[in-house]
Design a protein around this motif. Structure first.
Motif, PDB file in Angstrom:
ATOM      1  N   VAL A  69       0.825  -1.206   0.000  1.00  0.00           N
ATOM      2  CA  VAL A  69       0.000   0.000   0.000  1.00  0.00           C
ATOM      3  C   VAL A  69       0.861   1.259   0.000  1.00  0.00           C
ATOM      4  CG1 VAL A  69      -1.793   1.289   1.212  1.00  0.00           C
ATOM      5  CG2 VAL A  69      -1.856  -1.209   1.170  1.00  0.00           C
ATOM      6  N   CYS A  70       1.708   1.409   1.032  1.00  0.00           N
ATOM      7  CA  CYS A  70       2.504   2.635   1.156  1.00  0.00           C
ATOM      8  C   CYS A  70       3.850   2.545   0.436  1.00  0.00           C
ATOM      9  CB  CYS A  70       2.717   2.983   2.626  1.00  0.00           C
ATOM     10  SG  CYS A  70       3.742   1.799   3.538  1.00  0.00           S
ATOM     11  N   GLU A  71       4.271   1.321   0.069  1.00  0.00           N
ATOM     12  CA  GLU A  71       5.526   1.111  -0.659  1.00  0.00           C
ATOM     13  C   GLU A  71       6.718   1.706   0.083  1.00  0.00           C
ATOM     14  OE1 GLU A  71       4.915   2.641  -4.555  1.00  0.00           O
ATOM     15  OE2 GLU A  71       3.713   0.940  -5.198  1.00  0.00           O
ATOM     16  N   VAL A  72       6.698   1.573   1.397  1.00  0.00           N
ATOM     17  CA  VAL A  72       7.782   2.095   2.223  1.00  0.00           C
ATOM     18  C   VAL A  72       8.212   1.015   3.201  1.00  0.00           C
ATOM     19  CG1 VAL A  72       8.390   3.797   3.991  1.00  0.00           C
ATOM     20  CG2 VAL A  72       7.042   4.492   2.020  1.00  0.00           C
ATOM     21  N   TRP A  73       9.522   0.858   3.353  1.00  0.00           N
ATOM     22  CA  TRP A  73      10.019  -0.038   4.391  1.00  0.00           C
ATOM     23  C   TRP A  73       9.894   0.668   5.731  1.00  0.00           C
ATOM     24  CZ3 TRP A  73      13.613   0.559   8.198  1.00  0.00           C
ATOM     25  CH2 TRP A  73      13.942  -0.582   8.925  1.00  0.00           C
ATOM     26  N   THR A  74       9.363  -0.008   6.720  1.00  0.00           N
ATOM     27  CA  THR A  74       9.222   0.570   8.050  1.00  0.00           C
ATOM     28  C   THR A  74       9.641  -0.451   9.088  1.00  0.00           C
ATOM     29  OG1 THR A  74       6.991  -0.175   8.571  1.00  0.00           O
ATOM     30  CG2 THR A  74       7.177   1.791   7.199  1.00  0.00           C
ATOM     31  N   ALA A  75       9.759   0.029  10.314  1.00  0.00           N
ATOM     32  CA  ALA A  75      10.101  -0.859  11.424  1.00  0.00           C
ATOM     33  C   ALA A  75       8.887  -1.633  11.903  1.00  0.00           C
ATOM     34  CB  ALA A  75      10.679  -0.036  12.586  1.00  0.00           C
ATOM     35  N   ASP A  76       7.703  -1.320  11.379  1.00  0.00           N
ATOM     36  CA  ASP A  76       6.485  -1.996  11.789  1.00  0.00           C
ATOM     37  C   ASP A  76       6.429  -3.395  11.188  1.00  0.00           C
ATOM     38  OD1 ASP A  76       4.144  -2.099  13.205  1.00  0.00           O
ATOM     39  OD2 ASP A  76       2.919  -1.443  11.518  1.00  0.00           O
ATOM     40  N   GLU A  77       5.675  -4.290  11.838  1.00  0.00           N
ATOM     41  CA  GLU A  77       5.559  -5.659  11.359  1.00  0.00           C
ATOM     42  C   GLU A  77       4.753  -5.707  10.070  1.00  0.00           C
ATOM     43  OE1 GLU A  77       4.301 -10.061  13.090  1.00  0.00           O
ATOM     44  OE2 GLU A  77       3.583  -8.235  14.073  1.00  0.00           O
ATOM     45  N   LEU A  78       5.205  -6.559   9.139  1.00  0.00           N
ATOM     46  CA  LEU A  78       4.519  -6.742   7.871  1.00  0.00           C
ATOM     47  C   LEU A  78       3.784  -8.075   7.885  1.00  0.00           C
ATOM     48  CD1 LEU A  78       7.322  -5.529   5.446  1.00  0.00           C
ATOM     49  CD2 LEU A  78       5.144  -4.390   5.846  1.00  0.00           C
ATOM     50  N   PHE A  79       2.577  -8.092   7.325  1.00  0.00           N
ATOM     51  CA  PHE A  79       1.752  -9.291   7.309  1.00  0.00           C
ATOM     52  C   PHE A  79       1.672  -9.822   5.879  1.00  0.00           C
ATOM     53  CE2 PHE A  79       0.488  -6.777  10.934  1.00  0.00           C
ATOM     54  CZ  PHE A  79       0.418  -7.716  11.951  1.00  0.00           C
ATOM     55  N   PRO A  80       2.182 -11.040   5.642  1.00  0.00           N
ATOM     56  CA  PRO A  80       2.224 -11.577   4.271  1.00  0.00           C
ATOM     57  C   PRO A  80       0.916 -12.256   3.877  1.00  0.00           C
ATOM     58  CG  PRO A  80       3.296 -13.106   5.764  1.00  0.00           C
ATOM     59  CD  PRO A  80       2.865 -11.924   6.599  1.00  0.00           C
ATOM     60  N   CYS A  81       0.673 -12.288   2.584  1.00  0.00           N
ATOM     61  CA  CYS A  81      -0.450 -13.027   2.027  1.00  0.00           C
ATOM     62  C   CYS A  81      -0.015 -14.467   1.781  1.00  0.00           C
ATOM     63  CB  CYS A  81      -0.919 -12.390   0.721  1.00  0.00           C
ATOM     64  SG  CYS A  81      -2.203 -13.322  -0.156  1.00  0.00           S
ATOM     65  N   ARG A  82      -0.893 -15.419   2.098  1.00  0.00           N
ATOM     66  CA  ARG A  82      -0.528 -16.828   1.913  1.00  0.00           C
ATOM     67  C   ARG A  82      -0.585 -17.252   0.452  1.00  0.00           C
ATOM     68  NH1 ARG A  82      -5.849 -18.414   4.583  1.00  0.00           N
ATOM     69  NH2 ARG A  82      -7.333 -18.577   2.862  1.00  0.00           N
ATOM     70  N   THR A  83      -1.231 -16.438  -0.401  1.00  0.00           N
ATOM     71  CA  THR A  83      -1.431 -16.813  -1.796  1.00  0.00           C
ATOM     72  C   THR A  83      -0.428 -16.150  -2.723  1.00  0.00           C
ATOM     73  OG1 THR A  83      -3.793 -17.074  -1.359  1.00  0.00           O
ATOM     74  CG2 THR A  83      -3.118 -16.902  -3.661  1.00  0.00           C
ATOM     75  N   CYS A  84      -0.209 -14.848  -2.566  1.00  0.00           N
ATOM     76  CA  CYS A  84       0.738 -14.120  -3.405  1.00  0.00           C
ATOM     77  C   CYS A  84       1.933 -13.676  -2.552  1.00  0.00           C
ATOM     78  CB  CYS A  84       0.057 -12.918  -4.063  1.00  0.00           C
ATOM     79  SG  CYS A  84      -0.521 -11.664  -2.886  1.00  0.00           S
ATOM     80  N   THR A  85       2.776 -12.821  -3.100  1.00  0.00           N
ATOM     81  CA  THR A  85       3.980 -12.383  -2.385  1.00  0.00           C
ATOM     82  C   THR A  85       3.824 -11.001  -1.765  1.00  0.00           C
ATOM     83  OG1 THR A  85       4.901 -11.510  -4.453  1.00  0.00           O
ATOM     84  CG2 THR A  85       5.483 -13.771  -3.861  1.00  0.00           C
ATOM     85  N   ARG A  86       2.619 -10.428  -1.782  1.00  0.00           N
ATOM     86  CA  ARG A  86       2.410  -9.099  -1.212  1.00  0.00           C
ATOM     87  C   ARG A  86       2.476  -9.155   0.315  1.00  0.00           C
ATOM     88  NH1 ARG A  86      -1.836  -9.592  -4.979  1.00  0.00           N
ATOM     89  NH2 ARG A  86      -1.571  -8.317  -6.854  1.00  0.00           N
ATOM     90  N   VAL A  87       2.918  -8.025   0.900  1.00  0.00           N
ATOM     91  CA  VAL A  87       2.920  -7.861   2.355  1.00  0.00           C
ATOM     92  C   VAL A  87       2.264  -6.521   2.671  1.00  0.00           C
ATOM     93  CG1 VAL A  87       4.942  -9.314   2.771  1.00  0.00           C
ATOM     94  CG2 VAL A  87       5.244  -6.880   2.292  1.00  0.00           C
ATOM     95  N   PHE A  88       1.734  -6.405   3.897  1.00  0.00           N
ATOM     96  CA  PHE A  88       0.944  -5.229   4.251  1.00  0.00           C
ATOM     97  C   PHE A  88       1.204  -4.814   5.693  1.00  0.00           C
ATOM     98  CE2 PHE A  88      -1.260  -7.623   1.030  1.00  0.00           C
ATOM     99  CZ  PHE A  88      -1.736  -6.675   0.145  1.00  0.00           C
ATOM    100  N   HIS A  89       1.088  -3.506   5.948  1.00  0.00           N
ATOM    101  CA  HIS A  89       0.985  -2.996   7.308  1.00  0.00           C
ATOM    102  C   HIS A  89      -0.477  -3.060   7.733  1.00  0.00           C
ATOM    103  CE1 HIS A  89       4.716  -0.569   6.154  1.00  0.00           C
ATOM    104  NE2 HIS A  89       5.104  -1.338   7.145  1.00  0.00           N
ATOM    105  N   ASP A  90      -0.716  -3.395   8.970  1.00  0.00           N
ATOM    106  CA  ASP A  90      -2.105  -3.400   9.428  1.00  0.00           C
ATOM    107  C   ASP A  90      -2.685  -1.987   9.395  1.00  0.00           C
ATOM    108  OD1 ASP A  90      -0.352  -2.635  11.432  1.00  0.00           O
ATOM    109  OD2 ASP A  90      -1.707  -3.238  13.033  1.00  0.00           O
ATOM    110  N   GLY A  91      -1.848  -0.965   9.655  1.00  0.00           N
ATOM    111  CA  GLY A  91      -2.324   0.415   9.605  1.00  0.00           C
ATOM    112  C   GLY A  91      -2.732   0.823   8.201  1.00  0.00           C
ATOM    113  N   CYS A  92      -1.974   0.380   7.194  1.00  0.00           N
ATOM    114  CA  CYS A  92      -2.309   0.738   5.816  1.00  0.00           C
ATOM    115  C   CYS A  92      -3.601   0.059   5.379  1.00  0.00           C
ATOM    116  CB  CYS A  92      -1.161   0.336   4.890  1.00  0.00           C
ATOM    117  SG  CYS A  92       0.350   1.305   5.109  1.00  0.00           S
ATOM    118  N   VAL A  93      -3.755  -1.213   5.733  1.00  0.00           N
ATOM    119  CA  VAL A  93      -4.979  -1.930   5.376  1.00  0.00           C
ATOM    120  C   VAL A  93      -6.179  -1.311   6.079  1.00  0.00           C
ATOM    121  CG1 VAL A  93      -6.147  -4.156   5.464  1.00  0.00           C
ATOM    122  CG2 VAL A  93      -3.722  -4.058   4.931  1.00  0.00           C
ATOM    123  N   ARG A  94      -5.968  -0.866   7.316  1.00  0.00           N
ATOM    124  CA  ARG A  94      -7.069  -0.232   8.055  1.00  0.00           C
ATOM    125  C   ARG A  94      -7.458   1.093   7.403  1.00  0.00           C
ATOM    126  NH1 ARG A  94      -4.899  -0.486  12.589  1.00  0.00           N
ATOM    127  NH2 ARG A  94      -3.953   1.583  12.686  1.00  0.00           N
TER     128      ARG A  94
END
Length: 412
Positions: free
Chosen positions: A148-173
């Motif tokens: 979503v934000c395309e930025v590396w951060t110190a926050d935990e990233l949550f991966p998708c089990r199907t594709c290779t995308r990862v997300f911040h919970d804050g961005c998804v929210r």
């Protein structure tokens, strides 16, 4: 004479390249005016032209400076840009220092807009066989930056089990795709064995083309199905009767009614007495895929992670490592895709349902009925890796959604 000639050539060049000099007005402005003492007698008129051109060039910057004075709208947009640039500079400064930054600290509300989902288009080679190597695992690596934000951060990233995308919970929210309970489920399952599907992969309806979606929506309109509504068992039966009569010109048999009720139970695992619209839509979308797509086309929809999981399941069943398993083992493998279900739910679904009934659109498909007959007669048939992947593709796709509902019932 040579000096006078070069001066004359310079005057002509200024006259012809006035447009070019306008682009360099600052340089022309600081340029000293030609001396009157070196003007030739025959070039008085040309000198006057140079002076006029120079004066015009001096007036143009002054006019443009007046036009560039910020008005109310210009000031507002400039202030917004400066604020955004300042926030991004601070964020990148912290990233360079290795401190990281929380997604909420990036002032990018205007950039966190929901993605525009684009439906796929069928390729001319979609129905051609796909060569997937059994021995070579693909082992795809997850992306390093939030999708979503395309930025590396110190926050935990949550991966998708199907594709290779990862997300911040804050961005998804911020995108608003997940409610509070769904966000908590993402945090609980994303790093677990069951895993979590992102909003791209969870929505299997996005696998349909524009034409397939139009066909499905026309069926809903004819059957008077209201989108975003709940369906009870009687409404689902009425829908099945209408589809069977309109599309196949026949009434449902008692056995088909029982099968429809069994599918309703699979879509309502928590026994609320109704099924949600999204689960009904996913089930019907998978039915359209079963109706209009070949098995080779469905295999092409699988991701590298899904193919790797299929390899692991097949290799665990292939005890003698000869690349062949039985039809019974293939049927027994289908519940393994649905890791979101408990072991008890998988066993009950596997024992009580039939593989061929995937919805009103596909239940009379010749491919479906022939597939069922082949399974009934050839439980001990030899199944290669390629055949296993083709037969499992629909169930692997049906296991993508995070919902506990069984959108395609398991084989018997």
């Amino acid at each position: 004479m040579g000096v006078l000639l070069s001066k004359k050539q310079q005057v002509e060049k200024v006259q012809k390249c006035n447009a070019v000099l306008a682009a360099f007005k600052e340089g022309v402005k600081d340029r000293p005016a030609p001396s009157a003492s070196v003007q030739p007698e025959g070039s008085a008129e040309s000198g006057e032209d140079v002076e006029e051109a120079t004066k015009e060039n001096e007036k143009e910057p002054e006019q443009k400076e007046e036009d560039a004075k910020p008005g109310p709208s210009n000031q507002a947009s400039a202030a917004a840009r400066e604020e955004c640039q300042k926030a991004n500079q601070e964020a990148w400064s912290r990233l360079r220092d290795g401190k990281g930054v929380e997604p909420e600290e990036l002032v990018k509300a205007h950039q966190l807009t929901p993605p525009a989902f684009i439906r796929p288009k069928r390729d001319i080679n979609d129905d051609q066989p796909v060569k997937v190597d059994l021995a070579q695992r693909e082992q795809p690596v997850n992306e390093e930056m939030c999708d979503v934000c395309e930025v590396w951060t110190a926050d935990e990233l949550f991966p998708c089990r199907t594709c290779t995308r990862v997300f911040h919970d804050g961005c998804v929210r911020e995108l608003g795709y997940l409610r509070a309970e769904a966000l908590q489920a993402m945090k609980d399952t994303a790093h677990s064995t069951a895993g979590w599907s992102c909003y791209y992969c969870d929505n299997v309806n996005l696998l349909l083309t524009e034409e397939e979606m139009y066909s499905l929506m026309e069926t809903f309109k004819q059957c008077k199905i209201i989108p975003e509504s709940f369906l009870v068992s009687d409404e689902l039966l009425q829908y099945r009767h209408f589809v069977s009569k309109q599309l196949f010109d026949k009434d449902l048999t008692d056995e088909e009614e029982e099968e429809a009720l069994a599918q309703f139970a699979a879509l309502d695992p928590e026994k609320h007495g109704q099924i949600e619209w999204i689960d009904f839509l996913y089930h019907e979308s998978l039915s359209v895929l079963r109706k209009f797509r070949t098995e080779n086309s469905l295999v092409r929809l699988l991701t590298a992670k899904e193919r790797d999981r299929a390899r692991a399941v097949f290799q665990s069943l292939d005890q003698d490592k000869d690349g062949i398993i039985t039809g019974t083992e293939t049927q027994r493998a289908q519940p393994s895709w649905f890791q979101k279900l408990s072991q008890e739910d998988r066993e009950s679904q596997s024992c009580n349902v039939s593989i061929s009934h995937v919805g009103p659109i596909s239940e009379n498909s010749p491919a479906s009925s022939s597939s069922e007959r082949s399974r009934d007669k050839d439980d001990n048939r030899a199944v290669s890796w390629d055949a296993f992947l083709r037969e499992s593709a629909l169930y692997i796709l049906a296991a993508r959604p995070n919902s506990p509902a069984m959108h395609i019932r398991l084989p018997q």
